[in-house]
Design an enzyme around this catalytic site. Structure first.
Site, PDB file in Angstrom:
ATOM      1  N   SER A 128     -22.216 -65.467  65.478  1.00 21.86           N
ATOM      2  CA  SER A 128     -22.071 -66.821  64.937  1.00 21.86           C
ATOM      3  C   SER A 128     -23.345 -67.622  65.137  1.00 21.86           C
ATOM      4  O   SER A 128     -24.080 -67.409  66.090  1.00 21.86           O
ATOM      5  CB  SER A 128     -20.919 -67.562  65.602  1.00 21.86           C
ATOM      6  OG  SER A 128     -20.888 -68.899  65.109  1.00 21.86           O
ATOM      7  N   LYS A 182     -14.205 -63.513  66.702  1.00 23.97           N
ATOM      8  CA  LYS A 182     -15.126 -64.194  65.768  1.00 23.97           C
ATOM      9  C   LYS A 182     -14.332 -64.814  64.622  1.00 23.97           C
ATOM     10  O   LYS A 182     -14.623 -65.933  64.173  1.00 23.97           O
ATOM     11  CB  LYS A 182     -16.175 -63.214  65.242  1.00 23.97           C
ATOM     12  CG  LYS A 182     -17.012 -63.718  64.054  1.00 23.97           C
ATOM     13  CD  LYS A 182     -17.795 -64.973  64.412  1.00 23.97           C
ATOM     14  CE  LYS A 182     -18.826 -65.477  63.427  1.00 23.97           C
ATOM     15  NZ  LYS A 182     -18.741 -65.314  62.036  1.00 23.97           N
ATOM     16  N   HIS A 185     -12.709 -67.885  65.937  1.00 19.65           N
ATOM     17  CA  HIS A 185     -13.791 -68.877  66.064  1.00 19.65           C
ATOM     18  C   HIS A 185     -13.992 -69.591  64.723  1.00 19.65           C
ATOM     19  O   HIS A 185     -14.073 -70.816  64.651  1.00 19.65           O
ATOM     20  CB  HIS A 185     -15.079 -68.180  66.513  1.00 19.65           C
ATOM     21  CG  HIS A 185     -16.335 -68.957  66.246  1.00 19.65           C
ATOM     22  ND1 HIS A 185     -16.874 -69.102  64.982  1.00 19.65           N
ATOM     23  CD2 HIS A 185     -17.154 -69.658  67.063  1.00 19.65           C
ATOM     24  CE1 HIS A 185     -17.961 -69.854  65.034  1.00 19.65           C
ATOM     25  NE2 HIS A 185     -18.149 -70.198  66.297  1.00 19.65           N
ATOM     26  N   ASN A 186     -14.068 -68.822  63.653  1.00 19.07           N
ATOM     27  CA  ASN A 186     -14.256 -69.426  62.332  1.00 19.07           C
ATOM     28  C   ASN A 186     -13.056 -70.280  61.931  1.00 19.07           C
ATOM     29  O   ASN A 186     -13.221 -71.318  61.300  1.00 19.07           O
ATOM     30  CB  ASN A 186     -14.511 -68.350  61.278  1.00 19.07           C
ATOM     31  CG  ASN A 186     -15.921 -67.785  61.359  1.00 19.07           C
ATOM     32  OD1 ASN A 186     -16.543 -67.815  62.413  1.00 19.07           O
ATOM     33  ND2 ASN A 186     -16.428 -67.265  60.256  1.00 19.07           N
ATOM     34  N   GLU A 189     -13.404 -73.447  63.585  1.00 14.79           N
ATOM     35  CA  GLU A 189     -14.474 -74.171  62.871  1.00 14.79           C
ATOM     36  C   GLU A 189     -13.900 -74.883  61.631  1.00 14.79           C
ATOM     37  O   GLU A 189     -14.205 -76.051  61.375  1.00 14.79           O
ATOM     38  CB  GLU A 189     -15.551 -73.151  62.492  1.00 14.79           C
ATOM     39  CG  GLU A 189     -16.683 -73.635  61.634  1.00 14.79           C
ATOM     40  CD  GLU A 189     -17.592 -72.453  61.228  1.00 14.79           C
ATOM     41  OE1 GLU A 189     -17.959 -71.634  62.098  1.00 14.79           O
ATOM     42  OE2 GLU A 189     -17.918 -72.352  60.033  1.00 14.79           O
TER      43      GLU A 189
HETATM   44  P1  NDP Z   1     -25.397 -60.325  52.481  1.00 17.36           P
HETATM   45  O1  NDP Z   1     -23.990 -60.397  52.904  1.00 17.36           O
HETATM   46  O2  NDP Z   1     -25.820 -61.120  51.295  1.00 17.36           O
HETATM   47  O3  NDP Z   1     -25.783 -58.788  52.234  1.00 17.36           O
HETATM   48  C1  NDP Z   1     -27.022 -58.398  51.667  1.00 17.36           C
HETATM   49  C2  NDP Z   1     -27.522 -57.133  52.328  1.00 17.36           C
HETATM   50  O4  NDP Z   1     -26.566 -56.085  52.176  1.00 17.36           O
HETATM   51  C3  NDP Z   1     -28.828 -56.640  51.697  1.00 17.36           C
HETATM   52  O5  NDP Z   1     -29.644 -56.152  52.728  1.00 17.36           O
HETATM   53  C4  NDP Z   1     -28.350 -55.525  50.787  1.00 17.36           C
HETATM   54  O6  NDP Z   1     -29.324 -54.561  50.526  1.00 17.36           O
HETATM   55  C5  NDP Z   1     -27.253 -54.937  51.629  1.00 17.36           C
HETATM   56  N1  NDP Z   1     -26.311 -54.128  50.877  1.00 17.36           N
HETATM   57  C6  NDP Z   1     -25.374 -54.558  49.988  1.00 17.36           C
HETATM   58  N2  NDP Z   1     -24.678 -53.518  49.508  1.00 17.36           N
HETATM   59  C7  NDP Z   1     -25.165 -52.400  50.102  1.00 17.36           C
HETATM   60  C8  NDP Z   1     -24.850 -51.018  50.027  1.00 17.36           C
HETATM   61  N3  NDP Z   1     -23.851 -50.578  49.253  1.00 17.36           N
HETATM   62  N4  NDP Z   1     -25.571 -50.153  50.772  1.00 17.36           N
HETATM   63  C9  NDP Z   1     -26.547 -50.599  51.581  1.00 17.36           C
HETATM   64  N5  NDP Z   1     -26.900 -51.883  51.693  1.00 17.36           N
HETATM   65  C10 NDP Z   1     -26.210 -52.777  50.972  1.00 17.36           C
HETATM   66  O7  NDP Z   1     -26.374 -60.693  53.714  1.00 17.36           O
HETATM   67  P2  NDP Z   1     -26.273 -61.792  54.847  1.00 17.36           P
HETATM   68  O8  NDP Z   1     -27.513 -61.644  55.619  1.00 17.36           O
HETATM   69  O9  NDP Z   1     -25.910 -63.132  54.325  1.00 17.36           O
HETATM   70  O10 NDP Z   1     -25.027 -61.325  55.741  1.00 17.36           O
HETATM   71  C11 NDP Z   1     -24.968 -60.040  56.334  1.00 17.36           C
HETATM   72  C12 NDP Z   1     -23.643 -59.927  57.076  1.00 17.36           C
HETATM   73  O11 NDP Z   1     -23.580 -60.930  58.096  1.00 17.36           O
HETATM   74  C13 NDP Z   1     -22.421 -60.157  56.198  1.00 17.36           C
HETATM   75  O12 NDP Z   1     -21.372 -59.309  56.627  1.00 17.36           O
HETATM   76  C14 NDP Z   1     -22.044 -61.585  56.473  1.00 17.36           C
HETATM   77  O13 NDP Z   1     -20.682 -61.833  56.251  1.00 17.36           O
HETATM   78  C15 NDP Z   1     -22.406 -61.716  57.945  1.00 17.36           C
HETATM   79  N6  NDP Z   1     -22.686 -63.042  58.436  1.00 17.36           N
HETATM   80  C16 NDP Z   1     -23.381 -63.933  57.668  1.00 17.36           C
HETATM   81  C17 NDP Z   1     -23.655 -65.206  58.141  1.00 17.36           C
HETATM   82  C18 NDP Z   1     -24.434 -66.140  57.325  1.00 17.36           C
HETATM   83  O14 NDP Z   1     -24.598 -67.312  57.747  1.00 17.36           O
HETATM   84  N7  NDP Z   1     -24.959 -65.727  56.175  1.00 17.36           N
HETATM   85  C19 NDP Z   1     -23.222 -65.646  59.477  1.00 17.36           C
HETATM   86  C20 NDP Z   1     -22.573 -64.617  60.226  1.00 17.36           C
HETATM   87  C21 NDP Z   1     -22.318 -63.389  59.691  1.00 17.36           C
HETATM   88  P3  NDP Z   1     -30.300 -54.677  49.222  1.00 17.36           P
HETATM   89  O15 NDP Z   1     -31.377 -55.657  49.600  1.00 17.36           O
HETATM   90  O16 NDP Z   1     -30.815 -53.314  49.026  1.00 17.36           O
HETATM   91  O17 NDP Z   1     -29.454 -55.179  48.080  1.00 17.36           O
END
Ligand code: NDP
Length: 482
Positions: A128, A182, A185-186, A189
């Protein structure tokens, strides 16, 4: 390999966690499905620490020291399963796969069990703090085996937020426990944000304050026991002028709240566990109501009945007094939101045999995460002095805080109801509190009805617990023991 840890999935969260790890002196192997993100990270931030660039999963796994530690930060759901499978195929027994995404805890349970069969550790870690937290110090909630935490814990603790020298990261419990807490937690939130929204709305609609004036109230509140990240950013959002028109930004934003699902999951899990998380549910539903834009366009002008004037509704209370009432109502409702969240965590932990310690959460949520607040120190004290507290509201500190705020809480809810301003968070948490403290609940009638139409039986106040009775409703009305 020479990297202490690897990160695969280098979108915003993954790259910030990788940079955070590197800044703390760890050698970090980098991998992304498309190497452009890897190259961009190295081009822009390569100087921040020791990164190992890799292109294939095999290369990535080979770059890691044994036992290998690979953190997955890809899209939750199917993509996470795909990446787990690729990693597992290339790894050896004893290696550790960490999923730092927002996975549903039941997926984490499934994945942990499947990988354990193959001799691999799987750690579902809640993270988080959003983007900034990931880079500067998040709150981390890792589940999984005790053995995996021995190897992984020090790494995670080094990059987590620190409060009074204590890292905001600790081992939560087995398999899905980290993602479960987690999720809750959300949920908390969501509830916190809804309550803040209601406080804002009352100042706006009852007192007629503009955004800037309300920002000042929140800033003042941030010097009280309400001090928290969410109250702090509320003041900043309310103070922000629209870059296009110069009007308060909040006045040009469409009033339809979106959601990505963790609040909904919290309520679904609570329904399955039979735990009343009314504050969280109201918050999720309030977002849903706001988001039903077509329906709201049609229902907008519905009658509100005969409403008193604001002066009548305030019944002689001045502006400052009403603001103080709202502050106390917000605080009391917030205690309820946390009490319900902690109840859900206890129920989930009991159901799955996780042994989650509430005090751990109060400790690691004090920094890094979105719900960080001064308040959590008090929750920590509450669960330190009584780990088996039946409800947070029974802790002496919170009990007297609620008692001191009760009259204000009732006045705020009554004023909102009389003026037709919706305050579902404030009013449902007050109803929950009144339910908790009630001598008798109308559930006795419910049991009577259930016995009438379905022969579902009832217990008697004057018989031993567990003994069931039934009325022969259509056969003379005598009572029989069931
Ligand atoms: P995203 O959820 O937007 O995911 C994008 C990433 O996933 C890219 O690196 C992409 O690779 C990869 N990806 C998608 N599909 C595949 C696949 N089939 N095989 C391999 N790689 C894949 O990124 P975030 O950084 O926003 O979030 C990452 C995780 O963290 C998520 O689960 C999210 O829920 C969690 N999270 C996010 C928060 C936030 O504030 N954003 C806070 C806390 C948790 P490519 O570049 O090759 O497309």
């Amino acid at each position: 390999g020479r990297a202490q840890i690897g990160v695969t999935g280098l979108a915003v969260m993954g790259s910030n966690l990788a940079r955070n790890l590197a800044r703390h002196g760890h050698t970090v192997a980098l991998h992304n499905r498309h190497a452009d993100k890897t190259d961009r990270l190295i081009a822009e931030h390569g100087a921040e620490g020791d990164f190992v660039r890799t292109e294939s999963i095999e290369e990535f796994v080979a770059a890691l020291q044994k036992p290998r530690r690979a953190l997955i930060m890809v899209k939750a759901g199917e993509p996470t399963d795909q990446v787990i499978e690729q990693l597992a195929a290339a790894m050896e027994p004893g290696d550790i796969i960490i999923d730092g995404g927002n996975a549903l805890f039941t997926d984490t349970i499934r994945r942990e069990h499947a990988l354990r069969e193959r001799g691999l550790h799987f750690v579902g870690a809640g993270v988080s703090g959003g983007e900034v937290g990931a880079l500067e110090g998040p709150s981390i909630m890792p589940g999984g085996s005790v053995e995996s935490y021995k190897s992984l814990g020090p790494l995670l603790e080094s990059i987590a937020a620190q409060v009074d020298g204590t890292p905001c990261c600790t081992h939560i419990g087995p398999d899905g426990s980290g993602h479960f807490v987690k999720m809750v937690h959300n949920g908390i939130e969501y509830s916190d944000m809804q309550l803040i929204g209601e406080a804002y709305d009352l100042m706006r609609r009852v007192l007629g304050f503009d955004a800037g004036r309300i920002a000042q109230v929140f800033r003042d509140w941030n010097d009280t026991e309400l001090e928290s990240y969410l109250v702090e950013i509320t003041a900043e959002v309310l103070d922000k002028a629209d870059p296009q028109t110069g009007a308060p930004l909040v006045d040009v934003i469409v009033d339809a709240a979106e959601q990505k699902g963790t609040g909904r999951w919290t309520v679904k899990a609570a329904l399955d566990l039979g735990v009343p998380v009314t504050g969280i549910a109201e918050a999720v539903f309030a977002r849903a109501l706001s988001g039903a834009r077509a329906q709201r366009a049609a229902t907008k002008g519905l009658a509100g009945g005969t409403l008193p004037t604001v002066a009548e509704a305030l019944a002689g209370r001045g502006e400052a007094e009403f603001i103080e009432d709202i502050r106390r109502a917000l605080y009391a409702s917030k205690v309820i939101a946390y009490a319900q969240g902690f109840d859900e965590i206890k129920a989930g932990s009991d159901e799955h045999g996780w042994g989650v310690k509430p005090v751990d959460l109060a400790t690691i949520w004090r920094g890094g995460c979105i719900i960080r607040a001064r308040f959590l120190d008090r929750i920590r004290e509450a669960y330190t002095s009584d780990p088996d507290l039946p409800s947070l509201v029974l802790d002496p500190f919170f009990r007297s805080a609620i008692e001191e705020g009760l009259d204000s809480w009732r006045r705020v809810v009554a004023t909102a109801v009389r003026l037709g301003v919706p305050a579902p968070g404030f009013s449902s948490s007050l109803a929950y509190y009144d339910g908790l403290r009630a001598e008798r609940l109308p559930a006795a009638l419910t049991q009577g009805q259930r016995d009438y139409f379905g022969a579902h039986t009832y217990e008697r106040v004057d018989a031993s617990e567990g003994k069931k009775f039934h009325i022969l409703w259509s056969e003379g009305g005598a009572e029989v023991e069931a």
